[in-house]
Scaffold this motif. Structure first.
Motif, PDB file in Angstrom:
ATOM      1  N   LEU A 173      -4.920   4.036  -8.495  1.00 44.80           N
ATOM      2  CA  LEU A 173      -6.314   4.251  -8.088  1.00 44.80           C
ATOM      3  C   LEU A 173      -6.506   4.043  -6.593  1.00 44.80           C
ATOM      4  CD1 LEU A 173      -8.076   2.346 -11.027  1.00 44.80           C
ATOM      5  CD2 LEU A 173      -7.587   4.796 -10.853  1.00 44.80           C
ATOM      6  N   GLY A 174      -5.410   3.723  -5.895  1.00 44.17           N
ATOM      7  CA  GLY A 174      -5.494   3.461  -4.465  1.00 44.17           C
ATOM      8  C   GLY A 174      -4.666   2.240  -4.117  1.00 44.17           C
ATOM      9  N   SER A 175      -4.804   1.781  -2.892  1.00 42.51           N
ATOM     10  CA  SER A 175      -4.033   0.620  -2.450  1.00 42.51           C
ATOM     11  C   SER A 175      -4.836  -0.188  -1.444  1.00 42.51           C
ATOM     12  CB  SER A 175      -2.702   1.064  -1.835  1.00 42.51           C
ATOM     13  OG  SER A 175      -2.933   1.853  -0.675  1.00 42.51           O
ATOM     14  N   PHE A 176      -4.407  -1.450  -1.257  1.00 44.59           N
ATOM     15  CA  PHE A 176      -5.045  -2.353  -0.311  1.00 44.59           C
ATOM     16  C   PHE A 176      -3.982  -2.895   0.641  1.00 44.59           C
ATOM     17  CE2 PHE A 176      -7.539  -2.737  -4.259  1.00 44.59           C
ATOM     18  CZ  PHE A 176      -8.783  -2.347  -3.785  1.00 44.59           C
ATOM     19  N   VAL A 177      -4.366  -3.132   1.882  1.00 43.47           N
ATOM     20  CA  VAL A 177      -3.433  -3.693   2.860  1.00 43.47           C
ATOM     21  C   VAL A 177      -3.333  -5.203   2.656  1.00 43.47           C
ATOM     22  CG1 VAL A 177      -3.899  -1.875   4.541  1.00 43.47           C
ATOM     23  CG2 VAL A 177      -5.276  -3.973   4.582  1.00 43.47           C
ATOM     24  N   LYS A 178      -2.356  -5.790   3.295  1.00 43.54           N
ATOM     25  CA  LYS A 178      -2.094  -7.218   3.179  1.00 43.54           C
ATOM     26  C   LYS A 178      -3.317  -8.039   3.588  1.00 43.54           C
ATOM     27  CE  LYS A 178       1.562 -10.555   4.267  1.00 43.54           C
ATOM     28  NZ  LYS A 178       2.837 -10.762   5.008  1.00 43.54           N
TER      29      LYS A 178
END
Length: 214
Positions: A173-178
């Protein structure tokens, strides 16, 4: 004042009635619940946005010597560890019968919609309660998680992927950065079910591995 969106299909039946708000914080939002005491039902709040304050005039006491007693509102404790079944696809058909025919189609439920299930045990289908009506959703279009006390977690890898089901084999569904903070409100084995505010009053929701965010 409470306004509700298009995803809240049956709450219109309770307009004008008393509700209680069970919230882990001082504001109603993700992790809170709207409780309908007339029918002993709970409606989890998945996303919210401020609308306005509604101030009602206070009643005049019947006597200047004997003030009117303050109403006693019962304290409602949040229930955690409860299994929540949700829609796991972008749009799940909602049917009035268990036959997948065009004439039985009522509409579609979007991803993440929590389902209030009837006790009827059907092979391959969930009977979903909307007021006093039971409609049907294919079990193939659902997944689940157990509720937890909401907490803030953070992505610990350079990139954390969000999935529609508690598995890396699901659709991304997407991604998130650190270091992106996420609100974890549920879990399923090695995955959190999380919410992330989009800035417009809505939330991105899905599953992220506990090895990636904690």
């Amino acid at each position: 004042m409470i306004e509700y969106g298009v995803g809240v299909i049956s709450i219109w039946m309770y307009e004008g009635k008393t509700v209680f708000i069970s919230s882990p914080g001082i504001f109603a939002g993700a992790g809170s619940k709207v409780i309908l005491p007339d029918v002993n039902q709970e409606a989890p709040i998945w996303n919210s946005t401020f609308v306005e304050y509604t101030i009602r005039p206070l009643p005049v006491p019947p006597s200047t010597l004997v003030p009117a007693p303050s109403p006693q509102v019962p304290m409602v404790k949040p229930t955690f560890g409860k299994t929540v079944v949700i829609i796991a696809v972008e749009k799940a058909p909602l049917l009035k019968d268990t036959e997948n025919k065009a004439e039985n189609l009522i509409g579609f439920l979007p991803y993440g919609t929590p389902l209030e299930l009837d006790n009827v045990n059907l092979s391959g289908w969930y009977a979903v309660v909307f007021g006093k009506t039971a409609l049907y959703v294919s079990k193939n279009n659902t997944t689940s998680f157990k509720t937890i006390s909401p907490k803030v977690i953070s992505v610990r890898l350079d990139k954390g992927y969000l999935f529609n089901i508690p598995s890396a084999q699901g659709n991304s569904l997407g991604s998130f950065v650190k270091f992106t903070p996420l609100a974890a409100i549920g879990e399923n084995k090695n995955f959190w079910f999380v919410l992330y505010p989009n800035g417009d009053g809505t939330f991105t929701k899905g599953f992220i591995s506990k090895n990636v965010a904690y």
